[in-house]
Design a protein around this motif. Sequence first.
Motif, PDB file in Angstrom:
ATOM      1  N   THR A 144      75.329  94.035  81.182  1.00 50.74           N
ATOM      2  CA  THR A 144      74.353  94.973  81.723  1.00 50.74           C
ATOM      3  C   THR A 144      72.957  94.610  81.206  1.00 50.74           C
ATOM      4  OG1 THR A 144      74.629  96.480  79.863  1.00 50.74           O
ATOM      5  CG2 THR A 144      76.089  96.804  81.772  1.00 50.74           C
ATOM      6  N   ARG A 195      74.292  95.929  87.127  1.00 52.49           N
ATOM      7  CA  ARG A 195      73.896  97.286  86.756  1.00 52.49           C
ATOM      8  C   ARG A 195      75.026  98.028  86.044  1.00 52.49           C
ATOM      9  NH1 ARG A 195      71.839  95.805  91.532  1.00 52.49           N
ATOM     10  NH2 ARG A 195      69.572  96.066  91.876  1.00 52.49           N
ATOM     11  N   ASP A 196      76.267  97.647  86.363  1.00 55.20           N
ATOM     12  CA  ASP A 196      77.434  98.235  85.715  1.00 55.20           C
ATOM     13  C   ASP A 196      78.511  97.159  85.628  1.00 55.20           C
ATOM     14  OD1 ASP A 196      78.572  98.055  88.310  1.00 55.20           O
ATOM     15  OD2 ASP A 196      77.942 100.102  88.779  1.00 55.20           O
ATOM     16  N   GLU A 197      79.652  97.522  85.038  1.00 56.26           N
ATOM     17  CA  GLU A 197      80.694  96.519  84.817  1.00 56.26           C
ATOM     18  C   GLU A 197      81.241  95.955  86.122  1.00 56.26           C
ATOM     19  OE1 GLU A 197      82.556  93.863  82.659  1.00 56.26           O
ATOM     20  OE2 GLU A 197      81.193  95.377  81.835  1.00 56.26           O
TER      21      GLU A 197
END
Length: 313
Positions: A266, A239-241
Amino acid sequence: MDLRIFTEPQQGAAYEDLLRVARCAEAAGFDAFFRSDHYLAMGDANGLPGPTDAWLTLAALARETTTIRLGTLMTAATFRLPGPLGITVAQVDQMSGGRVELGLGTGWYEAEHLAYGIPFPPLRERFGMLAEQLEILTSSWRTPVGVTYSFAGEHYTFDDSPGLPKPLQTPHPPIIVGGNGPSRTPRLAADFATEFNMPFAGLDALVEGQERVDTACRERGRDPATLGRSTAQVLCVGRDEAEVARRADAIGRRPDELRANGIAGTPDEVVDKIGTFGERAGMQRLYLQVLDLSDLDHLELVASEVASQLAAV
């Protein structure tokens, strides 16, 4: 773009692990659950608790799932004689209600052959075995009930075989031929395959490979459009880094390397990359190699945030 889940259980997985992944993939709406056909772990993996047989696994999953398609990337021609293999695949197809697909290749991992006492002839001979197995399987399955099938080749001989049992799918389950070779593999795909798969290839290589198999089809009088196109790519979506990095670390890889050599990043990033595979290389199907079989949230994320965007295009 069809999205399929592809597992490597020889790296360390029990049947119950595969069952959980297959059920999760089915519930999430993925098109298929596939597994490798290997008997020995690769790299640093310990392979515990030990290998599971691909077709025994699929037979069990055939009775414990209801809609998801099931198959191998790739069953090795060195592992099984074509007669018993034809019986096995046909039976599992019947058990599944017609949901089986057969990926068949030469076999390449010499260490597993040595470890489990399986003969490993030179590549030229293995290609000859593969070509004859493809001919035997497709022809014997197509032979009408009550008519016998015979074949005399360099590697296998069939004498008045009843060609039974027949698969539920007609004329037979889809056949996947794959690899990145420049000549023999495209020819076998053109002759026998429902689908041509190029595993772990980059975009430029995929484009070049499609051109080669198009040429092979035309040389054999086959419309290239009748041959499905696919690739397998390692999966790492977050969902994010921070989540991308966590999932990369869990499989011993780096996010930047996975972005270059797989489907990673992502959801928006991977949607763009998958779109490029479709637009530039003509890919119709993507096998997502899932290496951490304990992370079911990974599959659910891809289903909700990636597959949904692709379906909306």
